[in-house]
Design a protein around this motif. Structure first.
Motif, mmCIF file in Angstrom:
data_model
loop_
_atom_site.group_PDB
_atom_site.id
_atom_site.type_symbol
_atom_site.label_atom_id
_atom_site.label_comp_id
_atom_site.label_asym_id
_atom_site.label_seq_id
_atom_site.Cartn_x
_atom_site.Cartn_y
_atom_site.Cartn_z
ATOM 1 N N THR A 1 0.792 -1.241 0.000
ATOM 2 C CA THR A 1 0.000 0.000 0.000
ATOM 3 C C THR A 1 0.820 1.285 0.000
ATOM 4 O O THR A 1 0.261 2.364 -0.183
ATOM 5 N N THR A 2 2.138 1.232 0.212
ATOM 6 C CA THR A 2 2.950 2.451 0.205
ATOM 7 C C THR A 2 3.159 2.935 -1.226
ATOM 8 O O THR A 2 3.519 2.155 -2.107
ATOM 9 N N TYR A 3 2.965 4.219 -1.451
ATOM 10 C CA TYR A 3 3.128 4.787 -2.791
ATOM 11 C C TYR A 3 4.600 5.018 -3.097
ATOM 12 O O TYR A 3 5.299 5.723 -2.373
ATOM 13 N N ASN A 4 5.069 4.415 -4.186
ATOM 14 C CA ASN A 4 6.458 4.576 -4.611
ATOM 15 C C ASN A 4 6.558 5.053 -6.052
ATOM 16 O O ASN A 4 7.586 4.889 -6.707
ATOM 17 N N GLY A 5 5.487 5.647 -6.551
ATOM 18 C CA GLY A 5 5.453 6.099 -7.930
ATOM 19 C C GLY A 5 6.182 7.407 -8.130
ATOM 20 O O GLY A 5 6.882 7.905 -7.246
ATOM 21 N N PRO A 6 6.011 8.003 -9.302
ATOM 22 C CA PRO A 6 6.710 9.259 -9.607
ATOM 23 C C PRO A 6 6.143 10.439 -8.823
ATOM 24 O O PRO A 6 4.982 10.439 -8.413
ATOM 25 N N ALA A 7 7.001 11.441 -8.625
ATOM 26 C CA ALA A 7 6.592 12.724 -8.036
ATOM 27 C C ALA A 7 5.891 12.563 -6.693
ATOM 28 O O ALA A 7 4.786 13.053 -6.480
ATOM 29 N N VAL A 8 6.548 11.853 -5.767
ATOM 30 C CA VAL A 8 5.988 11.724 -4.416
ATOM 31 C C VAL A 8 6.089 13.083 -3.725
ATOM 32 O O VAL A 8 7.186 13.633 -3.586
ATOM 33 N N PRO A 9 4.983 13.650 -3.293
ATOM 34 C CA PRO A 9 5.057 14.977 -2.655
ATOM 35 C C PRO A 9 5.633 14.898 -1.245
ATOM 36 O O PRO A 9 5.553 13.864 -0.591
ATOM 37 N N ASP A 10 6.241 15.991 -0.817
ATOM 38 C CA ASP A 10 6.769 16.079 0.545
ATOM 39 C C ASP A 10 5.758 16.762 1.454
ATOM 40 O O ASP A 10 5.068 17.703 1.040
ATOM 41 N N ILE A 11 5.694 16.297 2.695
ATOM 42 C CA ILE A 11 4.910 17.013 3.701
ATOM 43 C C ILE A 11 5.467 18.429 3.812
ATOM 44 O O ILE A 11 6.690 18.616 3.828
ATOM 45 N N PRO A 12 4.612 19.462 3.882
ATOM 46 C CA PRO A 12 5.125 20.838 3.936
ATOM 47 C C PRO A 12 6.037 21.066 5.140
ATOM 48 O O PRO A 12 5.825 20.504 6.220
ATOM 49 N N THR A 13 7.057 21.885 4.929
ATOM 50 C CA THR A 13 7.979 22.287 5.990
ATOM 51 C C THR A 13 7.906 23.796 6.161
ATOM 52 O O THR A 13 7.949 24.536 5.176
ATOM 53 N N VAL A 14 7.793 24.246 7.412
ATOM 54 C CA VAL A 14 7.628 25.671 7.702
ATOM 55 C C VAL A 14 8.743 26.126 8.630
ATOM 56 O O VAL A 14 9.017 25.478 9.644
ATOM 57 N N ASP A 15 9.385 27.233 8.269
ATOM 58 C CA ASP A 15 10.377 27.879 9.133
ATOM 59 C C ASP A 15 9.598 28.736 10.132
ATOM 60 O O ASP A 15 9.086 29.793 9.789
ATOM 61 N N LEU A 16 9.524 28.264 11.375
ATOM 62 C CA LEU A 16 8.667 28.922 12.368
ATOM 63 C C LEU A 16 9.201 30.296 12.773
ATOM 64 O O LEU A 16 8.451 31.134 13.278
ATOM 65 N N ASN A 17 10.481 30.530 12.511
ATOM 66 C CA ASN A 17 11.102 31.789 12.923
ATOM 67 C C ASN A 17 11.377 32.716 11.734
ATOM 68 O O ASN A 17 12.165 33.650 11.829
ATOM 69 N N HIS A 18 10.715 32.459 10.632
ATOM 70 C CA HIS A 18 10.921 33.291 9.442
ATOM 71 C C HIS A 18 10.470 34.724 9.733
ATOM 72 O O HIS A 18 9.461 34.936 10.411
ATOM 73 N N PRO A 19 11.206 35.725 9.229
ATOM 74 C CA PRO A 19 10.825 37.121 9.535
ATOM 75 C C PRO A 19 9.455 37.531 9.009
ATOM 76 O O PRO A 19 8.820 38.418 9.574
ATOM 77 N N ASP A 20 8.994 36.902 7.938
ATOM 78 C CA ASP A 20 7.662 37.210 7.408
ATOM 79 C C ASP A 20 6.634 36.321 8.110
ATOM 80 O O ASP A 20 6.250 35.256 7.619
ATOM 81 N N GLN A 21 6.185 36.758 9.278
ATOM 82 C CA GLN A 21 5.273 35.937 10.074
ATOM 83 C C GLN A 21 3.897 35.808 9.438
ATOM 84 O O GLN A 21 3.198 34.815 9.669
ATOM 85 N N ASP A 22 3.496 36.761 8.632
ATOM 86 C CA ASP A 22 2.223 36.620 7.913
ATOM 87 C C ASP A 22 2.285 35.428 6.963
ATOM 88 O O ASP A 22 1.310 34.682 6.813
ATOM 89 N N ASN A 23 3.449 35.236 6.353
ATOM 90 C CA ASN A 23 3.615 34.100 5.447
ATOM 91 C C ASN A 23 3.676 32.790 6.227
ATOM 92 O O ASN A 23 3.179 31.753 5.764
ATOM 93 N N VAL A 24 4.261 32.831 7.412
ATOM 94 C CA VAL A 24 4.282 31.646 8.266
ATOM 95 C C VAL A 24 2.856 31.206 8.591
ATOM 96 O O VAL A 24 2.507 30.022 8.505
ATOM 97 N N VAL A 25 2.019 32.165 8.965
ATOM 98 C CA VAL A 25 0.603 31.863 9.252
ATOM 99 C C VAL A 25 -0.063 31.253 8.019
ATOM 100 O O VAL A 25 -0.785 30.249 8.112
ATOM 101 N N ARG A 26 0.193 31.833 6.856
ATOM 102 C CA ARG A 26 -0.427 31.332 5.626
ATOM 103 C C ARG A 26 0.015 29.900 5.338
ATOM 104 O O ARG A 26 -0.809 29.041 5.000
ATOM 105 N N LEU A 27 1.302 29.624 5.474
ATOM 106 C CA LEU A 27 1.818 28.287 5.180
ATOM 107 C C LEU A 27 1.272 27.246 6.153
ATOM 108 O O LEU A 27 0.923 26.127 5.753
ATOM 109 N N ILE A 28 1.190 27.613 7.434
ATOM 110 C CA ILE A 28 0.654 26.680 8.433
ATOM 111 C C ILE A 28 -0.822 26.409 8.164
ATOM 112 O O ILE A 28 -1.288 25.254 8.228
#
Length: 336
Positions: free
Chosen positions: A33-60
């Motif tokens: 059942t594990t997907y091993n096909g092409p273009a496996v997406p990555d779980i999003p990663t967020v820099d919690l201390n990024h200076p643009d906190q509005d963008n952090v909120v949007r990404l989360i």
């Protein structure tokens, strides 16, 4: 085999097979059942201390809507604190079995705290390849040191230090999630119990398994918590169900993996999704993880936040109920 038999003990006896009760059906087996096909997406990663906190909120907010899970880096927990947490947890699971049993969950206990193996009821009598230790770490008023290992001697101090940082990370996450819904920053934390939210640490131990293609460390589930903040070790295994397929979570050293739990899905009236996830195991190495579940107090009533209900059409698919009642139904596979 009695229910008190620990997976770690079974693993030490296994050669090239595993007991029947650990073998999952073909629609669950990781090799199938594990997907091993092409273009496996990555779980999003967020820099919690990024200076643009509005963008952090949007990404989360985006990750919580689309995935129900994301990883955070630059979260403020020093790498050495995470390393010590992992070291003392690993030390505990390497103790002789009789020492670990001193912290066993009492058979008649209503709490999850203690050392154990089985958690949820399985209608087919199947078991997961996992031993665990549960104990609350915050707030101080709900801590029961009976379930905190005294060996290694540094265990208590290390976990207290880690918890101090986790509470700070949790506040940042709750604030970002609330703002992402267009609410005041304290809305979701307040709805989940405010300063009385209970932090339950679980250490998962998945011993090496001779047939990792046939079994699971933890079966597919969503967390009954509001949020889960998880530290993994370097052995891969966490998988998320996305777009009708099981996807491996990429290991990022010192990152925290954040799960949206059932209570935040309810509070957000379904705008954020509780993530369906599971854990696979390794043939060569022990996998471990350290999730902290942020849970409302047992008598706390959770329901959709009124701000997110349409006054003209206040219907919602989510019931308002005490957290202890929700947990009872969840663990016993009863309808909510």
């Amino acid at each position: 085999m009695v229910d008190t038999t620990r997976v770690q003990a079974i693993a030490s006896l296994a050669q090239d097979t595993i007991p029947e009760e650990f073998i999952r059906s073909s629609n669950e087996q990781p090799a199938i059942t594990t997907y091993n096909g092409p273009a496996v997406p990555d779980i999003p990663t967020v820099d919690l201390n990024h200076p643009d906190q509005d963008n952090v909120v949007r990404l989360i907010a985006e990750a919580s809507r689309e995935w129900g899970m994301f990883q955070v880096v630059n979260h403020g927990i020093p790498p050495e604190v995470i390393k010590k947490l992992q070291e003392v947890g690993k030390h505990f699971f390497e103790l002789p079995q009789e020492e670990k049993e001193a912290y066993a969950k009492p058979p008649d206990a209503k709490s999850l705290e203690g050392y154990g193996t089985n958690l949820q009821k399985d209608p087919n009598g199947k078991k997961a390849w996992n031993d665990h230790l549960f104990h609350r770490v915050w707030p101080p008023s709900c801590i029961n040191y009976q379930f905190w290992p005294k060996n290694p001697p540094s265990y208590i101090d290390v976990n207290k230090e880690y918890t101090k940082y986790v509470v700070e990370v949790a506040d940042k996450l709750f604030t970002a999630l609330s703002l992402g819904l267009g609410l005041e920053g304290g809305a979701l934390k307040g709805g989940a119990g405010g300063e009385d939210i209970e932090y339950m640490l679980k250490i998962n131990y998945y011993p090496p398994c001779p047939r990792p293609d046939l079994t699971l460390g933890v079966v597919a589930h969503t967390d009954l918590s509001a949020l889960t903040i998880l530290v993994p070790n370097e052995v891969p295994g966490l998988q998320v169900f996305k777009d009708d397929r099981w996807i491996d979570a990429k290991y990022i050293p010192n990152a925290l993996i954040i799960h949206i739990g059932d209570q935040v899905e309810v509070l957000s009236n379904g705008k954020y999704k509780s993530v369906l996830h599971r854990t696979t195991v390794s043939k060569e190495k022990a996998r471990m993880s350290w999730p902290v579940f942020l849970e409302p107090p047992s008598d706390w009533v959770v329901g959709p936040l009124p701000q997110l209900l349409d006054p003209a059409n206040p219907t919602t698919p989510y019931k308002t109920k005490k957290f202890k009642d929700y947990m009872y139904c969840k663990l016993n596979k009863l309808p909510q």
